[in-house]
Design an enzyme around this catalytic site. Sequence first.
Site, PDB file in Angstrom:
ATOM      1  N   ASP A 129      88.739  64.786  38.045  1.00 11.93           N
ATOM      2  CA  ASP A 129      87.523  65.484  38.451  1.00 11.93           C
ATOM      3  C   ASP A 129      87.776  66.986  38.403  1.00 11.93           C
ATOM      4  OD1 ASP A 129      85.960  63.279  38.948  1.00 11.93           O
ATOM      5  OD2 ASP A 129      86.418  63.187  41.086  1.00 11.93           O
ATOM      6  N   ARG A 179      84.478  64.567  30.119  1.00  8.40           N
ATOM      7  CA  ARG A 179      83.250  64.271  30.874  1.00  8.40           C
ATOM      8  C   ARG A 179      82.542  65.607  31.120  1.00  8.40           C
ATOM      9  NH1 ARG A 179      84.746  61.417  36.215  1.00  8.40           N
ATOM     10  NH2 ARG A 179      84.617  59.562  34.903  1.00  8.40           N
ATOM     11  N   LYS A 182      77.021  69.170  34.888  1.00  9.91           N
ATOM     12  CA  LYS A 182      76.472  70.521  35.103  1.00  9.91           C
ATOM     13  C   LYS A 182      77.365  71.329  36.036  1.00  9.91           C
ATOM     14  CE  LYS A 182      71.578  69.461  34.345  1.00  9.91           C
ATOM     15  NZ  LYS A 182      70.196  69.594  34.849  1.00  9.91           N
ATOM     16  N   ALA A 184      78.829  71.087  40.461  1.00  8.19           N
ATOM     17  CA  ALA A 184      78.241  70.801  41.772  1.00  8.19           C
ATOM     18  C   ALA A 184      78.648  71.773  42.877  1.00  8.19           C
ATOM     19  CB  ALA A 184      78.624  69.384  42.191  1.00  8.19           C
TER      20      ALA A 184
HETATM   21  P1  FDA Z   1      69.976  67.638  37.820  1.00  6.64           P
HETATM   22  O1  FDA Z   1      70.616  67.927  39.131  1.00  6.64           O
HETATM   23  O2  FDA Z   1      69.172  68.727  37.182  1.00  6.64           O
HETATM   24  O3  FDA Z   1      69.109  66.335  37.987  1.00  6.64           O
HETATM   25  C1  FDA Z   1      68.319  65.786  36.950  1.00  6.64           C
HETATM   26  C2  FDA Z   1      67.498  64.626  37.488  1.00  6.64           C
HETATM   27  O4  FDA Z   1      68.354  63.585  37.949  1.00  6.64           O
HETATM   28  C3  FDA Z   1      66.653  64.968  38.709  1.00  6.64           C
HETATM   29  O5  FDA Z   1      65.424  65.557  38.352  1.00  6.64           O
HETATM   30  C4  FDA Z   1      66.513  63.603  39.352  1.00  6.64           C
HETATM   31  O6  FDA Z   1      65.561  62.834  38.654  1.00  6.64           O
HETATM   32  C5  FDA Z   1      67.877  62.996  39.141  1.00  6.64           C
HETATM   33  N1  FDA Z   1      68.816  63.291  40.261  1.00  6.64           N
HETATM   34  C6  FDA Z   1      69.823  64.191  40.225  1.00  6.64           C
HETATM   35  N2  FDA Z   1      70.500  64.185  41.389  1.00  6.64           N
HETATM   36  C7  FDA Z   1      69.897  63.292  42.177  1.00  6.64           C
HETATM   37  C8  FDA Z   1      70.140  62.835  43.511  1.00  6.64           C
HETATM   38  N3  FDA Z   1      71.142  63.319  44.260  1.00  6.64           N
HETATM   39  N4  FDA Z   1      69.326  61.869  44.020  1.00  6.64           N
HETATM   40  C9  FDA Z   1      68.306  61.369  43.262  1.00  6.64           C
HETATM   41  N5  FDA Z   1      68.041  61.768  41.999  1.00  6.64           N
HETATM   42  C10 FDA Z   1      68.816  62.707  41.466  1.00  6.64           C
HETATM   43  N6  FDA Z   1      80.421  67.830  39.420  1.00  6.64           N
HETATM   44  C11 FDA Z   1      81.519  68.618  39.520  1.00  6.64           C
HETATM   45  O7  FDA Z   1      81.398  69.804  39.842  1.00  6.64           O
HETATM   46  N7  FDA Z   1      82.766  68.099  39.271  1.00  6.64           N
HETATM   47  C12 FDA Z   1      82.954  66.821  38.880  1.00  6.64           C
HETATM   48  O8  FDA Z   1      84.097  66.395  38.654  1.00  6.64           O
HETATM   49  C13 FDA Z   1      81.803  65.982  38.735  1.00  6.64           C
HETATM   50  N8  FDA Z   1      81.915  64.675  38.330  1.00  6.64           N
HETATM   51  C14 FDA Z   1      80.779  63.973  37.998  1.00  6.64           C
HETATM   52  C15 FDA Z   1      80.896  62.711  37.420  1.00  6.64           C
HETATM   53  C16 FDA Z   1      79.746  62.027  37.014  1.00  6.64           C
HETATM   54  C17 FDA Z   1      79.892  60.698  36.339  1.00  6.64           C
HETATM   55  C18 FDA Z   1      78.455  62.609  37.216  1.00  6.64           C
HETATM   56  C19 FDA Z   1      77.201  61.901  36.774  1.00  6.64           C
HETATM   57  C20 FDA Z   1      78.342  63.821  37.843  1.00  6.64           C
HETATM   58  C21 FDA Z   1      79.488  64.516  38.257  1.00  6.64           C
HETATM   59  N9  FDA Z   1      79.386  65.758  38.891  1.00  6.64           N
HETATM   60  C22 FDA Z   1      80.537  66.520  39.020  1.00  6.64           C
HETATM   61  C23 FDA Z   1      78.094  66.220  39.469  1.00  6.64           C
HETATM   62  C24 FDA Z   1      77.313  67.098  38.515  1.00  6.64           C
HETATM   63  O9  FDA Z   1      77.959  68.321  38.320  1.00  6.64           O
HETATM   64  C25 FDA Z   1      75.894  67.372  39.046  1.00  6.64           C
HETATM   65  O10 FDA Z   1      75.989  68.040  40.266  1.00  6.64           O
HETATM   66  C26 FDA Z   1      75.042  66.122  39.223  1.00  6.64           C
HETATM   67  O11 FDA Z   1      75.290  65.197  38.205  1.00  6.64           O
HETATM   68  C27 FDA Z   1      73.553  66.481  39.163  1.00  6.64           C
HETATM   69  O12 FDA Z   1      73.250  67.077  37.929  1.00  6.64           O
HETATM   70  P2  FDA Z   1      72.351  66.371  36.783  1.00  6.64           P
HETATM   71  O13 FDA Z   1      73.049  66.627  35.488  1.00  6.64           O
HETATM   72  O14 FDA Z   1      72.137  64.973  37.103  1.00  6.64           O
HETATM   73  O15 FDA Z   1      71.042  67.218  36.722  1.00  6.64           O
END
Ligand code: FDA
Length: 303
Positions: A129, A179, A182, A184
């Site tokens: 991660d 992987r 975006k 977090a």
């Molecule tokens: P975005 O946040 O823009 O969300 C897009 C859409 O997804 C939303 O409009 C909604 O529909 C849905 N959605 C998103 N989050 C939701 C929630 N909490 N509840 C309900 N619906 C939701 N980060 C990091 O900094 N280090 C890491 O090592 C990882 N590892 C990791 C592994 C995997 C497999 C994933 C999927 C994600 C991570 N992340 C991570 C987290 C990542 O950086 C990010 O914060 C989240 O995936 C949310 O971003 P999205 O790309 O989903 O887009």
Amino acid sequence: MSDSDLIRSAVLKAPVSRSVVSRYVAGESVDEAVAVAAELRTTNRLASLDYLGEDTTDRAHADATRDTYVHLLEALAREDLAAFGAAEVSVKLSAVGQALPQDGDAIALDHARAICEAAAAAGTTVTLDMEDHTTTDSTLQVLRELRQDFPWVGAVLQAYLHRTEADCRDLAAAGSRVRLCKGAYKEPESVAFQSKEDVDKSYVRCLKVLMAGEGYPMVASHDPRLVEIAGALAAKHGRAADSFEYQMLYGIRPEEQRRIADRGDQMRVYIPYGEEWYGYLMRRMAERPANTMFFLRGLATKG
Ligand code: FDA
């Protein structure tokens, strides 16, 4: 919320917490996490299990986390879930020693190596991660060292960092598992894009590099637009369904997870479990203000 002791204590005590937590966290024990991986397997979803915990400043705790990962991998192998990487593990280096005041990087590397040995014995992989930007260089250095013995170790890159497009170029080589998410953590303007639009544009630039490269891209996002763009780029580069995968978090967009798996693409679900779920849950809340309101309302009425 993640920094407030008052809210933390209210959340930990409130009865409503359990139902919200269980949406995003697979349980507190190895058995519960393995059961969730087995359940997802019945719908052709792959898994990456994460034993929750981070920023360990206690050596004994870092050692115990390493041991838990080894037991987890043994349990996955026993249940026939690990072979060919169907269920793998995700590891935060700060949970296995990186944040220790003395020799943190060396201890994290040793512990990660032990986890990789257990993964190799189980027939599966490990992905590191990525945490806040102060750890990126050290995590990528540990990755390089691990990959000398375990070339299948994967890394996470965060599209919100300015540096990530260049990191994607470095890591888009044959055998390299990346992987792309975006990001977090709350990062300063000096190192990270701040607006959703800029982060999304960076994600697409990074995806283009990874999909055009020789490596194995792992598209970690729930964003429908980015998922669609990833599919289009994979098709453009003639990638077979087994040469990349989609990844989402446990409990988020489960219908979409099934739809992607049903159409024959690879979908891996990141399954967090363990007692230290607070920090993880707060990051998920921060991503969805609607979740936070629902949660706080529950706390106010039942807590
Ligand atoms: P975005 O946040 O823009 O969300 C897009 C859409 O997804 C939303 O409009 C909604 O529909 C849905 N959605 C998103 N989050 C939701 C929630 N909490 N509840 C309900 N619906 C939701 N980060 C990091 O900094 N280090 C890491 O090592 C990882 N590892 C990791 C592994 C995997 C497999 C994933 C999927 C994600 C991570 N992340 C991570 C987290 C990542 O950086 C990010 O914060 C989240 O995936 C949310 O971003 P999205 O790309 O989903 O887009």
